[in-house]
Design an enzyme around this catalytic site. Structure first.
Site, PDB file in Angstrom:
ATOM      1  N   TYR A  97       0.926  -1.217   0.055  1.00 23.66           N
ATOM      2  CA  TYR A  97       0.118  -0.204   0.100  1.00 23.66           C
ATOM      3  C   TYR A  97       0.748   1.219   0.022  1.00 23.66           C
ATOM      4  CZ  TYR A  97      -4.198  -2.474   1.276  1.00 23.66           C
ATOM      5  OH  TYR A  97      -5.104  -3.654   1.078  1.00 23.66           O
ATOM      6  N   GLY A 108       5.406   2.120  -5.848  1.00 21.84           N
ATOM      7  CA  GLY A 108       4.817   0.713  -5.799  1.00 21.84           C
ATOM      8  C   GLY A 108       5.843  -0.359  -6.508  1.00 21.84           C
ATOM      9  N   LYS A 109       6.470   0.135  -7.514  1.00 21.19           N
ATOM     10  CA  LYS A 109       7.397  -0.820  -8.142  1.00 21.19           C
ATOM     11  C   LYS A 109       8.394  -1.042  -7.046  1.00 21.19           C
ATOM     12  CE  LYS A 109       6.354   0.128 -12.701  1.00 21.19           C
ATOM     13  NZ  LYS A 109       6.646   0.749 -14.244  1.00 21.19           N
ATOM     14  N   ASN A 135     -10.935  -4.160  -8.155  1.00 21.44           N
ATOM     15  CA  ASN A 135      -9.758  -3.160  -8.286  1.00 21.44           C
ATOM     16  C   ASN A 135      -8.746  -3.470  -9.615  1.00 21.44           C
ATOM     17  OD1 ASN A 135      -7.550  -1.637  -7.646  1.00 21.44           O
ATOM     18  ND2 ASN A 135      -7.346  -2.668  -5.656  1.00 21.44           N
ATOM     19  N   ASN A 137      -7.361  -1.086 -11.269  1.00 20.57           N
ATOM     20  CA  ASN A 137      -6.102  -0.511 -11.300  1.00 20.57           C
ATOM     21  C   ASN A 137      -4.899  -1.480 -11.054  1.00 20.57           C
ATOM     22  OD1 ASN A 137      -7.081   2.083 -12.416  1.00 20.57           O
ATOM     23  ND2 ASN A 137      -7.151   2.857 -10.451  1.00 20.57           N
ATOM     24  N   TYR A 142      -0.460  -5.458 -11.613  1.00 21.91           N
ATOM     25  CA  TYR A 142       0.405  -6.906 -11.610  1.00 21.91           C
ATOM     26  C   TYR A 142       0.360  -7.389 -12.869  1.00 21.91           C
ATOM     27  CZ  TYR A 142      -0.691  -5.904  -6.693  1.00 21.91           C
ATOM     28  OH  TYR A 142      -0.671  -5.190  -5.584  1.00 21.91           O
TER      29      TYR A 142
END
Length: 171
Positions: A97, A108-109, A135, A137, A142
């Site tokens: 998160y 996030g990466k 979700n 997005n 992923y």
């Protein structure tokens, strides 16, 4: 800006609890009833629950800082700590998160890269996670990272049983 990843310990309990509640609410609050959201937050992110998770040797938490501010966090599980019995050669990303102000900056990466490095260091064959069926997005994120759907399971939010898609990536 400088970002830094730090292992999360019991000393970070209040910080982890605050960022967990904030990010979960920002991600899922609008799509769920206030009662179900409150019930989930009170259970999943209680001090007792997070203490149990932080002291589990098969779970690891990391806090991501951007300058001196917590931007997000990551929770990894192996062995019996996994939310599904995927086996000893798998590593689960249970939580990844970012706070809203830190999204769309490549962080996030960065969290995913840490998860991948931990899986490789532990010689895992597969990395996996659950993502809410609504979700889109996250599902797209992923997919871009090479994950594919391998199943699904029920995730109960308050009194609402929801479907999480299980995504996996072979290493």
């Amino acid at each position: 800006m400088t970002s830094q990843l730090k292992p999360c310990t019991l000393d970070d309990l209040a910080t982890l609890q605050a960022v967990s509640r904030e990010t979960f609410t920002a991600t899922f609050g609008a799509q769920n009833t206030p009662a179900d959201l409150a019930a989930y937050l009170d259970t999943a992110y209680s001090s007792a629950q997070l203490t149990q998770e932080l002291t589990n040797p098969e779970s690891q938490f990391y806090l991501l800082y951007q300058d001196a501010t917590v931007a997000g966090y990551l929770k990894l599980n192996t062995g019996a700590a996994q939310t599904e019995a995927m086996g000893p050669n798998d590593l689960e990303i249970e939580r990844i998160y970012l706070r809203t102000a830190f999204q769309h900056q490549g962080l996030g990466k960065r969290l995913f890269q840490l998860a991948l490095e931990q899986a490789q260091r532990q010689r895992k064959a597969q990395i996996w996670l659950g993502v809410w069926e609504h979700n889109l997005n996250a599902q797209n994120f992923y997919h871009r990272l090479g994950f594919h759907q391998v199943g699904q399971h029920t995730f109960t939010l308050g009194s609402d049983p929801q479907t999480d898609l299980i995504y996996a990536k072979d290493l």
